[in-house]
Write an enzyme that holds these catalytic residues in place. Structure first.
Site, mmCIF file in Angstrom:
data_model
loop_
_atom_site.group_PDB
_atom_site.id
_atom_site.type_symbol
_atom_site.label_atom_id
_atom_site.label_comp_id
_atom_site.label_asym_id
_atom_site.label_seq_id
_atom_site.Cartn_x
_atom_site.Cartn_y
_atom_site.Cartn_z
ATOM 1 N N THR A 159 102.094 41.955 -4.181
ATOM 2 C CA THR A 159 101.595 40.870 -3.190
ATOM 3 C C THR A 159 103.025 39.380 -3.529
ATOM 4 O OG1 THR A 159 100.546 40.272 -5.410
ATOM 5 C CG2 THR A 159 99.307 40.647 -4.060
ATOM 6 N N TYR A 173 112.514 46.885 -14.300
ATOM 7 C CA TYR A 173 112.512 48.500 -13.819
ATOM 8 C C TYR A 173 112.374 49.597 -14.768
ATOM 9 C CZ TYR A 173 114.435 47.231 -9.531
ATOM 10 O OH TYR A 173 114.602 46.013 -8.064
ATOM 11 N N HIS A 189 125.791 45.480 0.867
ATOM 12 C CA HIS A 189 125.682 45.770 2.100
ATOM 13 C C HIS A 189 127.328 46.496 2.926
ATOM 14 C CE1 HIS A 189 121.828 44.203 1.122
ATOM 15 N NE2 HIS A 189 121.952 43.103 1.452
ATOM 16 N N LYS A 245 127.520 32.305 2.898
ATOM 17 C CA LYS A 245 126.326 31.360 3.284
ATOM 18 C C LYS A 245 126.336 29.933 4.392
ATOM 19 C CE LYS A 245 123.149 33.836 0.626
ATOM 20 N NZ LYS A 245 122.563 34.490 1.883
#
Ligand code: BG6
Length: 791
Positions: A39, A154, A272, A365
């Site tokens: 959720t 994890y 990335h 950013k």
């Protein structure tokens, strides 16, 4: 029939073999999908939609599914939340409304929430799955756990899965993990070994969502499909440079507790952009679907990358970040975070093919636009004398455009002066109608453009790859550690560097432009903030002073006290040199509060100063009687002159009061002072002019809006101040810029904002008067304390 059998055999041969993709999920059976953190934000935004799409694509494949949203909250609380999310999933355009409603209804019926907190909860889940399999007589295909939870959880969850949720042999287990996978090499290694004690490498799917972006996933296939065009030019002889860029407009408000520990290099460059870099530069695999071969070729690139040192990176931080950190982390006003929100890094591959080819990785950013791309810019050796619009004269480039920006859709663009790329993939199409858009310096019509026939979310793509067991789209442990191996030394080097502060958005102007010199990268415009280790440092006289550049001039910086000590020492040194050379030292001093500390220092510590041979002049004066405390001369007298042995006739106050009145043009005070200067100062060139700078960037009494041209060649002028007393007398730039040495003294946190602005504005003395200080033959030195420099 024999033809079919033969074809099947051939296909099996191509797919078989060591380390190749095992598309186990193709064996139909029942699949249990568990989103731990079901959720949470990521699940809400992308994951459920991705799994719904997987369900839609598999509904008639013979596979059956159960979906579980897991979380720490009890089921009665979280179930309604989960169903709110599930109700929002949508079908792609090609699915009819009725079918979509039916599929959604089925999807909802197959889904449920389960509390997953304790080992018992995981055991209950496993029992539930097994019971269902038995009851419905289904064969199990596999279990997919998507851990959409913070990384610290994890190891524990992996352990619980390992202990209680493994499927029976023959069915697969896949555990999906989201970054961050560690903070540096060491922590990534620790996490990997913790996970490794519960899960096999092939069971772990580490997500880098960039590998799910359609254009990124197409890089290798594109390179293979166009091998015959690319082979001759994919090398140092032809590639000018490679740029891999992710610009974002948003700030990180709301994410500071995470972001401030990571920063842009860990958040975007280490994963990335590095992945994109390896895909662009790795040797092409013979078999694209062999994850082992792709991994080996990637690892080879990592081992060939030259180490990244501090000269290979520049970093920045958007201006409001500091206060966001203070707020979100409950810090005091003087807390400074060095976390970069912008970074540009220059990498090189030490291989004959790419020797000296600059590879730029940039992300930030609060930049001017949201866009992501990788551009391979080729050398263009054609000189066009006349027809600059001819395609041969334009940049030669291939752009892998991830999306957003001017184009707004993902695409691969090849400039028409290179080649026409082949198009064999039915999931891609050529764009032929060209809107009036320009992409990285070329108009769209100058490119061959290919785009996916249908745009798909990266997560949806990756979920289908997890289901198909396509490991190429995920980060293996070796890949991860190789990447941290590259970035960790740089991150440690940068950990105490001051990022350049940038205002954000379009106002950044050229502040973040970078310049490549050989293997080094630097900001193109002068520094605002330099890390101490980037500056030369001297400890002469027992104090630490740093030297750097500000607005192309030399800058000396230190804590206030040391700075003033250094300035006083410099003034004395110059005074002695001038006296030795010409028997006299002409010193022009400003008013204001900044010089007071210097006056004290000179008065109290410099007993050998050659005052007898020094002439003291005023840089500016307020039009008040010299006996008033507001007068600059009054201050100078109180704080310096009365304490030193200077002959009266060497003191030159400005004649602001003549004929019993203050600063009246006709009384000619300015001309009088000018005449006095011309008579006594050789060539009207002071040996030393001390200036300050006001919050509005005024210097001397030259304020924004003053028409400097109106002063012509005059050395002294009457000016207007926006604050009282309005009338002033001041040296003009003609006088200041004749000086042999000009010092600009800037102190205090209050000046930091101004310094940041000044670091990026062009010379415009009428708007930013201090930018008019440019000694013609002399030298300008900025003396800036750390408060003004670093805020
Ligand atoms: C995420 C980073 O991994 O990638 C974010 O944590 C960043 O900070 C995002 O904004 C960029 O992804 P995209 O798909 O919007 O380019």
């Amino acid at each position: 029939m024999s033809v079919t059998v033969l074809l099947l055999l051939v296909t099996l041969c191509v797919q078989g073999g060591y380390g190749e993709e095992r598309e186990e999920a193709q064996r139909p059976g029942h699949v249990s999908v568990v989103i731990v953190g079901g959720t949470g934000d990521l699940a809400k935004k992308y994951l459920w939609q991705g799994f719904f799409q997987l369900y839609v694509s598999q509904v008639s494949s013979g596979n059956t599914f159960s979906f579980y949203g897991g979380g720490l909250s009890p089921a009665d609380k979280a179930t309604p939340l989960l169903f709110e999310i599930l109700k929002a999933v949508s079908c792609s355009k090609d699915v009819s409304q009725e079918r979509c409603a039916l599929l959604k209804d089925q999807f909802l019926r197959l889904s449920q929430y389960r509390q997953l907190k304790t080992l018992e909860d995981y055991q209950d889940l496993a029992e539930h799955i097994e019971k269902q399999l038995q009851q419905e007589g289904m064969t199990e295909a596999g279990r997919l756990f998507y851990l959409s939870v913070p990384a610290f959880a994890y190891a524990d969850i992996a352990d619980k899965i390992n202990n209680s949720c493994r499927p029976a042999s023959g069915a697969w287990l896949r555990v999906v993990l989201e970054k961050p996978f560690g903070h540096d090499f060491r922590s990534a290694q620790v996490l990997a070994s913790q996970l490794g004690s519960s899960l096999k490498d092939e069971e772990m799917y580490r997500i880098d969502h960039y590998l799910g972006k359609q254009v990124v996933a197409k890089i290798l296939p594109f390179r293979i499909e166009n091998k015959r065009f690319l082979d001759p030019i994919w090398n140092k002889q032809h590639i000018e440079r490679v740029e891999i860029v992710l610009k974002e407009t948003l700030d990180v408000k709301g994410r500071i507790p995470f972001y401030d520990q990571y920063g842009v290099i860990r958040d975007v460059l280490q994963n990335h952009l590095t992945e994109v870099m390896t895909l662009l530069t790795m040797r092409l695999p013979v078999n694209l679907s062999s994850s082992e071969e792709v991994l080996q070729n990637k690892l080879h690139i990592f081992s060939s990358l030259l180490p990244l040192g501090k000269n290979q990176a520049v970093i920045g931080q958007y201006q409001s970040y500091k206060s966001e950190v203070q707020q979100e982390l409950n810090k005091t006003k003087d807390h400074v975070s060095l976390t970069p929100t912008f970074a540009a890094v220059l990498a090189h591959i030490d291989e004959a093919q790419y020797e000296d080819v600059p590879i730029l990785l940039i992300s930030g950013k609060m930049l001017d636009e949201r866009v992501g791309y990788a551009r391979i810019l080729f050398k263009n050796d054609i000189f066009c004398l006349q027809n600059h619009n001819s395609i041969h004269c334009k940049p030669k480039q291939i752009v892998f455009y991830f999306g957003h920006g001017s184009l707004q859709y993902p695409a691969i663009l090849v400039s028409k002066n290179l080649f026409k790329p082949v198009l064999t993939d039915s999931e891609w199409k050529e764009v032929t109608e060209h809107t009036d858009v320009s992409v990285l310096g070329l108009s769209l019509s100058d490119y061959y453009v290919q785009t996916p026939t249908e745009q798909r979310e990266a997560y949806t793509e990756l979920i289908s790859h997890i289901f198909a067991g396509r490991k190429n789209s995920f980060i293996s442990t070796e890949n991860l550690l190789a990447s941290w191996g590259l970035w960790t030394p740089l991150l440690s080097t940068l950990s105490s560097s001051f990022p350049r502060i940038y205002p954000g958005g379009a106002d950044n102007g050229d502040l973040l432009d970078v310049c490549l010199k050989g293997k080094d990268i630097s900001f193109n415009s002068e520094v605002v903030i330099i890390s101490p280790d980037q500056m030369g440092s001297t400890s002469a006289g027992g104090f630490q002073v740093m030297q750097g550049k500000f607005r192309s001039a030399n800058m000396v910086s230190a804590w206030a006290e040391e700075l003033v000590e250094r300035l006083a020492a410099d003034v004395q040194e110059l005074a002695e040199a001038a006296v030795r050379e010409s028997g006299v030292f002409h010193l022009a001093l400003s008013g204001g509060s900044s010089p007071l500390a210097l006056f004290h220092r000179l008065a109290l510590h410099h007993f050998s100063f050659p005052w007898r041979n020094t002439h003291v002049w005023m840089v500016d004066e307020r039009c008040v009687p010299l006996t008033e405390p507001e007068s600059n001369f009054y201050t100078l007298h109180n704080h310096l002159l009365q304490h030193v042995r200077i002959p009266y006739y060497n003191i030159h106050p400005m004649p602001v009061q003549l004929n019993h009145r203050l600063c009246v043009e006709e009384d000619g005070g300015a001309q009088l002072y000018e005449t006095e200067i011309s008579k006594l100062v050789n060539g009207s060139s002071f040996h030393f002019v001390l200036l300050g700078v006001g919050y509005d960037s005024h210097t001397a009494s030259l304020f924004p809006g003053t028409k400097m041209k109106d002063f012509g060649e005059s050395l002294v002028a009457l000016t207007e101040s926006p604050v009282k007393p309005h009338q002033r007398m001041s040296l003009t730039f003609s006088a200041i810029n004749r000086a042999q040495r000009v010092a600009l003294l800037v102190m205090g946190k209050g000046k930091h904002e101004l310094i940041t602005q000044l670091s990026r504005v062009k010379d415009d003395p009428e708007k930013w008067p201090v930018t008019g200080v440019k000694p013609t033959n002399g030298r300008l030195v900025w003396y800036m304390d750390y408060d003004a420099l670093l805020g």
